[in-house]
Design an enzyme around this catalytic site. Structure first.
Site, mmCIF file in Angstrom:
data_model
loop_
_atom_site.group_PDB
_atom_site.id
_atom_site.type_symbol
_atom_site.label_atom_id
_atom_site.label_comp_id
_atom_site.label_asym_id
_atom_site.label_seq_id
_atom_site.Cartn_x
_atom_site.Cartn_y
_atom_site.Cartn_z
ATOM 1 N N LYS A 97 -27.094 69.145 22.981
ATOM 2 C CA LYS A 97 -28.287 68.652 22.046
ATOM 3 C C LYS A 97 -27.995 68.358 20.276
ATOM 4 O O LYS A 97 -29.236 68.212 19.948
ATOM 5 C CB LYS A 97 -28.007 70.012 21.787
ATOM 6 C CG LYS A 97 -29.428 70.451 20.720
ATOM 7 C CD LYS A 97 -28.544 72.401 20.154
ATOM 8 C CE LYS A 97 -27.750 73.309 20.078
ATOM 9 N NZ LYS A 97 -28.125 73.266 18.532
ATOM 10 N N ASN A 98 -27.025 68.577 20.107
ATOM 11 C CA ASN A 98 -26.775 68.138 18.375
ATOM 12 C C ASN A 98 -26.213 66.650 18.530
ATOM 13 O O ASN A 98 -25.854 66.226 17.239
ATOM 14 C CB ASN A 98 -25.434 69.204 17.983
ATOM 15 C CG ASN A 98 -25.156 70.068 17.761
ATOM 16 O OD1 ASN A 98 -26.894 70.983 18.097
ATOM 17 N ND2 ASN A 98 -24.594 70.633 17.379
ATOM 18 N N ARG A 145 -32.891 73.981 12.107
ATOM 19 C CA ARG A 145 -31.907 74.134 10.293
ATOM 20 C C ARG A 145 -31.769 72.904 10.475
ATOM 21 O O ARG A 145 -31.763 71.791 9.511
ATOM 22 C CB ARG A 145 -30.778 74.482 10.242
ATOM 23 C CG ARG A 145 -30.810 76.448 9.475
ATOM 24 C CD ARG A 145 -29.347 76.274 9.700
ATOM 25 N NE ARG A 145 -28.519 75.615 8.380
ATOM 26 C CZ ARG A 145 -28.719 75.259 8.028
ATOM 27 N NH1 ARG A 145 -29.632 75.756 7.142
ATOM 28 N NH2 ARG A 145 -28.381 74.476 7.239
ATOM 29 N N CYS A 149 -28.857 81.331 8.241
ATOM 30 C CA CYS A 149 -29.494 81.645 9.926
ATOM 31 C C CYS A 149 -27.742 83.006 9.748
ATOM 32 O O CYS A 149 -27.006 82.872 8.305
ATOM 33 C CB CYS A 149 -29.066 81.035 10.702
ATOM 34 S SG CYS A 149 -27.709 80.142 10.692
ATOM 35 N N ARG A 205 -25.684 78.265 5.160
ATOM 36 C CA ARG A 205 -26.187 77.167 5.016
ATOM 37 C C ARG A 205 -26.115 76.200 4.004
ATOM 38 O O ARG A 205 -27.562 76.134 4.238
ATOM 39 C CB ARG A 205 -26.172 77.095 6.333
ATOM 40 C CG ARG A 205 -24.935 77.969 7.384
ATOM 41 C CD ARG A 205 -26.124 77.719 8.883
ATOM 42 N NE ARG A 205 -25.533 76.422 9.574
ATOM 43 C CZ ARG A 205 -26.000 76.290 10.793
ATOM 44 N NH1 ARG A 205 -26.731 77.291 11.486
ATOM 45 N NH2 ARG A 205 -26.014 75.020 11.446
ATOM 46 N N ASP A 225 -18.106 76.165 17.182
ATOM 47 C CA ASP A 225 -19.171 76.339 18.121
ATOM 48 C C ASP A 225 -18.350 77.312 19.328
ATOM 49 O O ASP A 225 -18.818 78.156 20.052
ATOM 50 C CB ASP A 225 -19.422 75.781 19.115
ATOM 51 C CG ASP A 225 -21.255 74.982 17.260
ATOM 52 O OD1 ASP A 225 -21.037 74.565 17.440
ATOM 53 O OD2 ASP A 225 -20.422 75.941 16.561
ATOM 54 N N ARG A 281 -31.991 78.071 23.121
ATOM 55 C CA ARG A 281 -32.052 76.835 22.205
ATOM 56 C C ARG A 281 -31.183 76.289 22.783
ATOM 57 O O ARG A 281 -31.172 74.782 21.707
ATOM 58 C CB ARG A 281 -31.345 77.620 20.892
ATOM 59 C CG ARG A 281 -32.336 79.005 20.516
ATOM 60 C CD ARG A 281 -32.252 79.021 18.242
ATOM 61 N NE ARG A 281 -31.605 77.937 18.357
ATOM 62 C CZ ARG A 281 -31.858 77.875 16.576
ATOM 63 N NH1 ARG A 281 -31.703 78.830 16.254
ATOM 64 N NH2 ARG A 281 -31.885 76.817 16.156
HETATM 65 C C1 EPZ Z 1 -23.621 71.373 12.788
HETATM 66 O O1 EPZ Z 1 -24.570 72.099 11.806
HETATM 67 C C2 EPZ Z 1 -23.887 71.816 14.473
HETATM 68 N N1 EPZ Z 1 -25.203 72.157 13.863
HETATM 69 C C3 EPZ Z 1 -23.476 73.568 14.344
HETATM 70 O O2 EPZ Z 1 -24.196 73.784 15.263
HETATM 71 C C4 EPZ Z 1 -22.094 73.484 13.906
HETATM 72 O O3 EPZ Z 1 -21.823 74.436 13.980
HETATM 73 C C5 EPZ Z 1 -21.455 73.011 12.728
HETATM 74 O O4 EPZ Z 1 -21.550 71.418 12.401
HETATM 75 C C6 EPZ Z 1 -20.297 72.984 12.614
HETATM 76 O O5 EPZ Z 1 -19.531 71.629 13.419
HETATM 77 C C7 EPZ Z 1 -25.572 70.611 14.570
HETATM 78 O O6 EPZ Z 1 -24.923 69.598 14.775
HETATM 79 C C8 EPZ Z 1 -27.236 70.805 14.481
HETATM 80 P P1 EPZ Z 1 -21.918 71.385 8.542
HETATM 81 P P2 EPZ Z 1 -24.042 71.655 10.445
HETATM 82 O O7 EPZ Z 1 -22.884 70.876 7.613
HETATM 83 O O8 EPZ Z 1 -24.151 70.824 10.441
HETATM 84 C C9 EPZ Z 1 -21.295 73.741 4.255
HETATM 85 C C10 EPZ Z 1 -24.536 75.281 17.149
HETATM 86 O O9 EPZ Z 1 -25.199 76.308 17.507
HETATM 87 N N2 EPZ Z 1 -22.334 72.873 3.721
HETATM 88 O O10 EPZ Z 1 -21.056 71.097 9.147
HETATM 89 O O11 EPZ Z 1 -25.068 72.540 9.765
HETATM 90 C C11 EPZ Z 1 -21.824 74.989 5.835
HETATM 91 O O12 EPZ Z 1 -22.649 76.045 4.914
HETATM 92 C C12 EPZ Z 1 -25.045 74.893 15.605
HETATM 93 O O13 EPZ Z 1 -25.437 74.472 18.027
HETATM 94 C C13 EPZ Z 1 -22.651 73.255 2.296
HETATM 95 O O14 EPZ Z 1 -22.014 73.987 2.303
HETATM 96 O O15 EPZ Z 1 -22.944 72.240 9.686
HETATM 97 C C14 EPZ Z 1 -20.476 75.608 6.496
HETATM 98 O O16 EPZ Z 1 -19.638 76.329 6.189
HETATM 99 C C15 EPZ Z 1 -24.797 76.422 15.084
HETATM 100 N N3 EPZ Z 1 -23.595 72.271 1.797
HETATM 101 C C16 EPZ Z 1 -20.173 73.330 6.314
HETATM 102 O O17 EPZ Z 1 -20.397 73.591 5.297
HETATM 103 C C17 EPZ Z 1 -24.236 71.462 2.577
HETATM 104 O O18 EPZ Z 1 -25.067 71.077 2.437
HETATM 105 C C18 EPZ Z 1 -19.944 73.340 7.472
HETATM 106 O O19 EPZ Z 1 -21.533 73.018 8.019
HETATM 107 C C19 EPZ Z 1 -24.450 70.868 4.284
HETATM 108 C C20 EPZ Z 1 -23.186 71.854 4.967
#
Ligand code: EPZ
Length: 429
Positions: A25-26, A95, A119, A124, A309, A401
């Site tokens: 999915k991702n 998101r 969420c 996030r 995850d 989802r």
């Molecule tokens: C991706 O989310 C995945 N989603 C998530 O999977 C996964 O848990 C996550 O990466 C971590 O591996 C998709 O790919 C669609 P991040 P993402 O930006 O990109 C902080 C699932 O179950 N951050 O790598 O949103 C954030 O708060 C989902 O399929 C900022 O501070 O995760 C987090 O603490 C859940 N500012 C950390 O970085 C930003 O602008 C990692 O988030 C962006 C992120």
């Protein structure tokens, strides 16, 4: 109106047979936004029919795109995309809608994308996305909860991410592919889904070096072209089936399309816990557990570290390990909500700040529980299978989802999960 669903799960049934890992999915979600970078017809094989994919397709449709499925093959046509605004109703559901920010700004010079809310698992924010696009000369303002991006032409620049954010790296990869000049993304995410997106962009004509490494170099192009892609296997679903196979020593499950190469660290931890893996051919495995399971210390980290995850999924089996396990969650500030639900089933989990302390072994007994997010929901399905008697999982639509027909696929292994509507008991008088 999203239906409330509940899964009625009968526990303690040994599972036997074959299960197939579906497409990631991702990897599909950024690929759908990427279809905006060149107008035309795209084809994707091995697409999971899950709610997050349908939500992103609905957004593409709102923008003027068209799509249809033929089994797991998805056909997308962006020839008539004309709008640049993402509707709040859809964006607030997913998101990953933030991924349209980079693609729309790069292809049309304008984007109106609702600021995605937080969420269950954390705030996030999307500050890395905004800051990166500004480095590419986009003007971004916030207006009534919408991020408004404007750029007559994006210009290449050097971006250093504070954290290797997956979707921020993907957003910037897409934007930079159509920017003038060269872009450097430092401290980039290395997830397989990022590498898949870079592969799709290169096939579309983009010039990208270093995907999967710390620094990615992109030379912007004037035009890109539509492509056909085969989606990679879903490593998180595969990790879920690894634990499903190991719920009982008697389980005999063959897992097909198992992406070994994406699961090195979780497999290391699985073996440390007392799991064994039998390899049949390139991507076909059978996972078993020893009678005794050993406790683990897990730290979640960006790829190739232990994926956040999978921590709720591993936690379920760790409730049966002989001793104290710890899971330290380093990515999200609130990713232990599932632990309270597991404790309702009889687990003994204590949360202190960023660490879960799991005392085992604790026999689990069925009870009503609630999914708080996608992976928590999947973990609770596994816990329901492990528990004696019946577990009712509420808000099970969250599982859908990211997992296509999980109950059906588990029932095909000898499980007994019934899917029912969750009655909306509290209605307006
Ligand atoms: C991706 O989310 C995945 N989603 C998530 O999977 C996964 O848990 C996550 O990466 C971590 O591996 C998709 O790919 C669609 P991040 P993402 O930006 O990109 C902080 C699932 O179950 N951050 O790598 O949103 C954030 O708060 C989902 O399929 C900022 O501070 O995760 C987090 O603490 C859940 N500012 C950390 O970085 C930003 O602008 C990692 O988030 C962006 C992120």
């Amino acid at each position: 109106m999203e239906r409330g669903l509940k899964y009625v799960i009968k526990g303690m049934k040994p599972l036997k047979g074959e299960i197939e890992v579906k497409g990631a999915k991702n990897a599909v979600l950024p690929a759908l936004a990427c279809c905006l970078l060149a107008r035309g017809e795209y084809q994707f094989k091995n697409v999971p029919r899950v709610r997050d994919v349908f939500c992103m397709l609905r957004i593409l449709e709102h923008l003027g795109g068209k799509y249809f499925f033929k089994g797991s093959e998805l056909f997308v046509d962006t020839s008539h995309v004309s709008r640049v605004d993402i509707p709040y109703e859809l964006a607030s559901k997913i998101r990953a809608s933030i991924l349209f920010l980079g693609a729309l700004t790069a292809s049309t010079g304008e984007a109106i994308v609702p600021l995605p809310g937080g969420c269950a698992i954390g705030k996030r924010p999307v500050n890395f996305h905004e800051r990166g696009l500004k480095k590419l000369s986009a003007e971004i303002t916030l207006d009534h909860g919408n991020l408004i991006a404007k750029a007559s032409k994006l210009k290449g620049g050097e971006i250093i991410l504070d954290f290797p954010s997956v979707t921020a790296t993907e957003n910037l990869l897409m934007a930079a592919s159509l920017a003038e000049g060269e872009t450097k993304i430092k401290n980039a995410a290395k997830e397989p889904e990022v590498i898949f997106l870079a592969k799709m962009l290169k096939k579309m004509g983009a010039e990208i070096k270093g995907a999967g490494e710390d620094t990615i170099l992109i030379k912007g192009k004037k035009h890109l072209k539509p492509v056909k892609m085969e989606i990679i296997s879903d490593r998180i679903e595969a990790g879920t089936f690894l634990i499903l196979s190991a719920l009982f020593p008697e389980n005999e499950i063959i897992i097909r399309n198992f992406p070994w190469e994406f699961l090195e660290y979780p497999l290391l931890k699985f073996r440390e816990m007392g799991g064994t893996i039998e390899k049949f051919d390139k991507n076909t495995v059978k996972a078993k557990r020893s009678k005794n399971l050993y406790p683990l210390e897990i730290q979640t980290a960006p790829y190739p570290g232990f994926p956040t995850d999978l921590q709720p999924i591993f936690a379920v089996l760790l409730t049966q390990a002989q001793g104290l396990s710890t899971i330290r969650e380093n990515l999200f500030e609130n990713r232990f909500l599932y632990a309270m639900e597991l404790n309702r089933l009889g687990a003994d989990i204590l949360i202190e700040e960023k660490t879960a302390f799991i005392k085992g072994p604790t026999p689990l007994t069925g009870s009503p529980v609630r999914a708080t997010d996608l992976r928590a929901g999947a973990a609770l399905v596994l816990a329901g299978l492990l528990a004696e008697n019946t577990t009712v999982l509420y808000q099970a639509e969250l599982v859908e989802r990211g997992y296509e027909d999980l109950p059906g696929r588990i029932n095909a292994l000898g499980g007994e999960i019934k899917v029912e509507d969750e009655l909306q008991l509290i209605n307006r008088e």
